[in-house]
Design an enzyme around this catalytic site. Structure first.
Site, PDB file in Angstrom:
ATOM      1  N   ARG A  58       6.006 -46.989  -8.049  1.00 36.47           N
ATOM      2  CA  ARG A  58       4.723 -47.629  -7.709  1.00 36.47           C
ATOM      3  C   ARG A  58       3.897 -46.735  -6.788  1.00 36.47           C
ATOM      4  NH1 ARG A  58       4.109 -51.003  -3.637  1.00 36.47           N
ATOM      5  NH2 ARG A  58       6.208 -51.852  -3.684  1.00 36.47           N
ATOM      6  N   TYR A 111     -19.348 -54.834 -18.411  1.00 32.43           N
ATOM      7  CA  TYR A 111     -18.242 -55.468 -19.138  1.00 32.43           C
ATOM      8  C   TYR A 111     -18.013 -56.862 -18.537  1.00 32.43           C
ATOM      9  CZ  TYR A 111     -13.553 -56.483 -20.752  1.00 32.43           C
ATOM     10  OH  TYR A 111     -12.462 -57.114 -21.301  1.00 32.43           O
ATOM     11  N   ASP A 183     -18.968 -46.963 -13.509  1.00 35.64           N
ATOM     12  CA  ASP A 183     -18.032 -47.173 -14.610  1.00 35.64           C
ATOM     13  C   ASP A 183     -18.464 -46.225 -15.729  1.00 35.64           C
ATOM     14  OD1 ASP A 183     -16.662 -47.984 -16.874  1.00 35.64           O
ATOM     15  OD2 ASP A 183     -16.791 -50.125 -16.411  1.00 35.64           O
TER      16      ASP A 183
END
Ligand code: LCS
Length: 393
Positions: A58, A111, A183
């Site tokens: 992780r 989005y 983005d």
């Protein structure tokens, strides 16, 4: 060889390489959750930051690191953070940059879930958000308040294909002392590099063009400066939205062909857009490579190509859109985009269905709008499929 000075396609093939003990030509999948320490002292050093040895997947893993190094080079950033999805990238950014009482100004046609997570869930944490048409610079200036911390842009916007001026946004953001987040999913690093135009953070849904084969969900965040990179990385580690080594391997494989996939898809998209524009059943077409796109000049200035995403409206509205989608044989009726296969979907009832009817109308996500992601099949077959579909209306 200095990979950072080489051409883009060379970076796609070689920037993700690592030295492994057997000299393998591709990056091995280090499918492990944890890493052994050579001694108790070494373990303590890894945790204190005095050693850069691996601890736990992780936190870091050689396969994921290879992909992160490559993405940082492709977007000209300080460092990249691979995450489990594009939405994990968006939410990691929101939660890293905003505190209770802070305000974000964002493109309205983004989005859908990147907007609805803010409006329906994160409002509980005291975040304030204003969604506007960021193609108009005066509208952006008017929306910024004393508590605004972030200007969040998606360009070209999903699904309207409206384009926001990145250089102008960077100028406003920096005058006001706020961060510019972009983005860049619709362009990929091959067609647009927002950090070079003044953005602070760029992110991608790598589910789309970067991986390109419709077989992985993944995301990445790239920060221009080290301090911001560390802040975002810590949030990713603590939220646990890390990428998995196998996912990283698949993206490392997919990204190698990014430039040739996009070259082919956008050459076809230009022809498909011209075909649609001349079809009697089509009311309008929005594609950055068409002179009829009201921001054709801006697209030429900030994008290195027109991409392969097209929006269009049918004269017969939603009824016509449904008839077309139900009568295609080659294009796949599915959400997502940026893969080798041509995909078609209806944003108002699918990807953007959770955005309120009034907000959809305001953002230009109308009922007749159809979104097409042009793939790399033979263009004659894509056009013939659309032709017979349009004739069935
Ligand atoms: N940003 C953009 C511009 C996107 O198009 C998407 C997904 C995301 C972020 C989120 O990425 P994910 O978590 O799915 O990797 N866009 C989709 C779409 O238009 N259809 O299905 C997914």
């Amino acid at each position: 060889m200095n990979i950072e000075k080489s051409g883009f396609s060379t970076k796609l093939i070689h920037a993700g390489e690592i030295d492994d003990q057997f000299g393998s030509a591709t990056v091995p999948i280090y499918q492990t959750s944890t890493f052994s320490f050579s001694s108790a002292e070494e373990g303590a050093k890894c945790f204190s930051g005095d050693s850069d040895g691996y601890i736990y997947t992780r936190i870091g893993n050689p396969t994921i690191d290879a992909l992160e190094r490559q993405l940082a080079i492709l977007e000209n950033g300080f460092g990249a953070i691979a995450v489990s999805s594009g939405m994990a990238a968006a939410t990691t950014i929101y939660l890293s940059l905003l505190s209770s009482g802070d305000h974000i100004v964002s493109t309205d046609a983004i989005y859908g879930p990147a907007r609805s997570v803010m409006e329906k869930q994160f409002v509980r944490f005291g975040f304030e958000a204003t969604y506007i048409n960021t193609t108009d610079i005066e509208t952006i200036k008017a929306a910024i308040r004393p508590n605004t911390k972030v200007l969040y842009i998606e360009t070209p916007a999903n699904p309207t294909m409206d384009i926001t001026d990145l250089v102008a946004c960077a100028k406003i953001a920096h005058e006001k002392g706020i961060l510019l987040v972009v983005d860049n999913t619709f362009c990929s690093p091959y067609l647009q590099n927002p950090l070079d135009m003044g953005a602070d953070i760029v992110f991608h849904s790598m589910t789309k063009f970067i991986n390109g084969h419709a077989d992985v969900v993944a995301g990445v965040i790239i920060a221009k400066e080290e301090a911001m990179y560390r802040q975002l990385r810590n949030m990713m580690i603590n939220m646990g939205c890390n990428m998995d080594p196998h996912q990283a391997y698949l993206v490392l494989r997919g990204v190698k062909t990014l430039s040739i996939r996009i070259d082919r898809a956008q050459e076809s998209a230009q022809k498909v857009a011209e075909f649609l524009e001349n079809h009697p059943n089509v009311a309008w077409v929005k594609y950055p490579g068409l002179k009829s796109h009201h921001q054709y000049e801006l697209a030429k200035r900030q994008m290195k190509g027109s991409g392969s995403m097209i929006s269009f409206g049918l004269k017969d509205g939603f009824h016509g859109a449904k008839a077309l989608m139900n009568n295609l044989h080659l294009a796949i009726l599915a959400v997502s985009l940026g893969g080798v296969e041509t995909l078609i979907q209806h944003p108002a009832s699918m990807t953007h269905s959770k955005v309120s009817a009034a907000d959809k109308q305001k953002a230009g996500i109308t009922d007749e709008l159809i979104r097409l992601s042009v793939g790399i099949e033979d263009v004659v077959d894509i056009i013939n499929d659309l032709k017979q579909g349009l004739e069935s209306i």
